[in-house]
Design an enzyme around this catalytic site. Structure first.
Site, PDB file in Angstrom:
ATOM      1  N   SER A  69       0.834  -1.203   0.000  1.00  0.00           N
ATOM      2  CA  SER A  69       0.000   0.000   0.000  1.00  0.00           C
ATOM      3  C   SER A  69       0.875   1.261   0.000  1.00  0.00           C
ATOM      4  CB  SER A  69      -0.949   0.004   1.204  1.00  0.00           C
ATOM      5  OG  SER A  69      -0.241  -0.227   2.406  1.00  0.00           O
ATOM      6  N   GLU A 205      -8.685 -10.159   4.657  1.00  0.00           N
ATOM      7  CA  GLU A 205      -9.171  -8.814   4.294  1.00  0.00           C
ATOM      8  C   GLU A 205     -10.594  -8.890   3.751  1.00  0.00           C
ATOM      9  OE1 GLU A 205      -6.448  -6.439   2.043  1.00  0.00           O
ATOM     10  OE2 GLU A 205      -7.932  -4.865   1.680  1.00  0.00           O
TER      11      GLU A 205
HETATM   12  O1  KIV Z   1      -0.257  -3.411   1.900  1.00  0.00           O
HETATM   13  C1  KIV Z   1      -1.057  -3.315   2.841  1.00  0.00           C
HETATM   14  O2  KIV Z   1      -1.245  -2.251   3.440  1.00  0.00           O
HETATM   15  C2  KIV Z   1      -1.789  -4.506   3.233  1.00  0.00           C
HETATM   16  C3  KIV Z   1      -2.843  -4.347   4.273  1.00  0.00           C
HETATM   17  C4  KIV Z   1      -4.112  -3.986   3.594  1.00  0.00           C
HETATM   18  C5  KIV Z   1      -2.987  -5.559   5.105  1.00  0.00           C
HETATM   19  O3  KIV Z   1      -1.570  -5.554   2.709  1.00  0.00           O
END
Ligand code: KIV
Length: 287
Positions: A69, A205
């Site tokens: 992310s 998720e």
């Molecule tokens: O990359 C991220 O932030 C994630 C979370 C949504 C668990 O994989």
């Protein structure tokens, strides 16, 4: 080191004659399993840099995820798909260097592990060797079991990520809750498969809460929910969502705990106004 000779922007601890802080007991995979066994919820946040890593570690967050992310939250992409291993490894390094207690999780980005177990292993090695991660996370259920197995056999602890997996957003038809109706069996089968392959924890998720609770009750390894309800063994949030940096529509599963954007915005405006009015720097800031 005096205030005046401290290197500009250095957040690193200055050498001092003070006794060094007491050693901290690092979070290990077996601690997480023990927390599950005694019903103590596990905490996880994303972190992409030195200062948030220091702060979240000091706050006692158990796991820091240098998530893909970062693609949206650091690099300004619309989705997590474009971010690369070369971009994520230095962020992982920064977080690992700034953490004393928390377990640091490197997140394998899209295209860096799906081709083969060997590709997955070699990518995971980069996160451990160059990034200083303590484990890696990868998206996928039963189909990723061979990749998980290869990493675990090669000495790399793995967190699996099932339910809604953002890297497959185009295959899954957008952001949709998983595990509804017949799809509950798929979530359960994926959870069993990743545990069997050797994952030491699993992120779930956007999984319907009753299904996530059922998986959590059945699995021996801890489950960490994001939009998986309160029956998971732990919770993870993306820090820019949880502390109010990101703007725009938030997913329903996000709770906002702080408004850091407003604090920064107000600070930046006050600075701008001071400079424009020549009230900063004052005599006390000048040589
Ligand atoms: O990359 C991220 O932030 C994630 C979370 C949504 C668990 O994989």
């Amino acid at each position: 080191m005096s205030e005046e000779t401290a290197p500009y922007g250095s957040g690193a601890a200055a050498p001092s004659s003070e006794p060094s802080p007491a050693p901290v007991r690092k979070v290990r995979t077996h601690h997480l399993r023990e927390m599950k066994e005694r019903g103590e919820p596990i905490t996880m946040l994303t972190s992409y840099d030195m200062y948030t890593a220091q702060i979240f570690d000091e706050a006692g967050i158990d796991l820091l995820l240098v998530g893909d992310s970062a693609s949206n939250n650091v690099f300004g992409n619309e989705t997590s798909l474009p971010v690369t291993v070369d971009e994520l490894v230095p962020l992982t390094r920064a977080v690992a260097r700034s953490t004393r207690r928390a377990m640091v999780v490197g997140d394998l980005p899209f295209g860096s592990y799906q081709a083969s177990p060997e590709q997955g292993y070699l990518t995971a090695v980069r996160f451990m060797k160059e990034g200083g991660a303590h484990c890696v996370k990868l998206e996928g259920g039963a189909e990723m079991a061979p990749v998980i197995r290869k990493c675990v056999e090669g000495g790399i602890p793995v967190i699996a990520h099932i339910g809604f997996t953002p890297q497959s957003e185009h295959t899954l038809g957008g952001y949709r809750v998983q595990g509804r109706g017949d799809a509950a069996e798929r979530v359960l089968a994926d959870a069993r498969a990743v545990q069997e392959a050797g994952a030491f924890a699993v992120v779930m998720e956007m999984v319907q809460a009753d299904v996530a609770a059922k998986v959590s009750a059945e699995l021996e390894i801890p489950t960490i929910g994001i939009g998986g309800g309160n029956g998971c063994d732990g919770q993870v949030l993306v820090w820019t969502d949880a502390f109010g940096i990101r703007t725009g529509r938030m997913p329903r599963f996000v709770k906002q705990y702080a408004d850091v954007r407003t604090v920064l915005l107000d600070g930046a405006k006050a600075y701008r106004d001071d400079v424009k009015a020549r009230t900063f720097p004052g005599p006390e800031h000048s040589f």
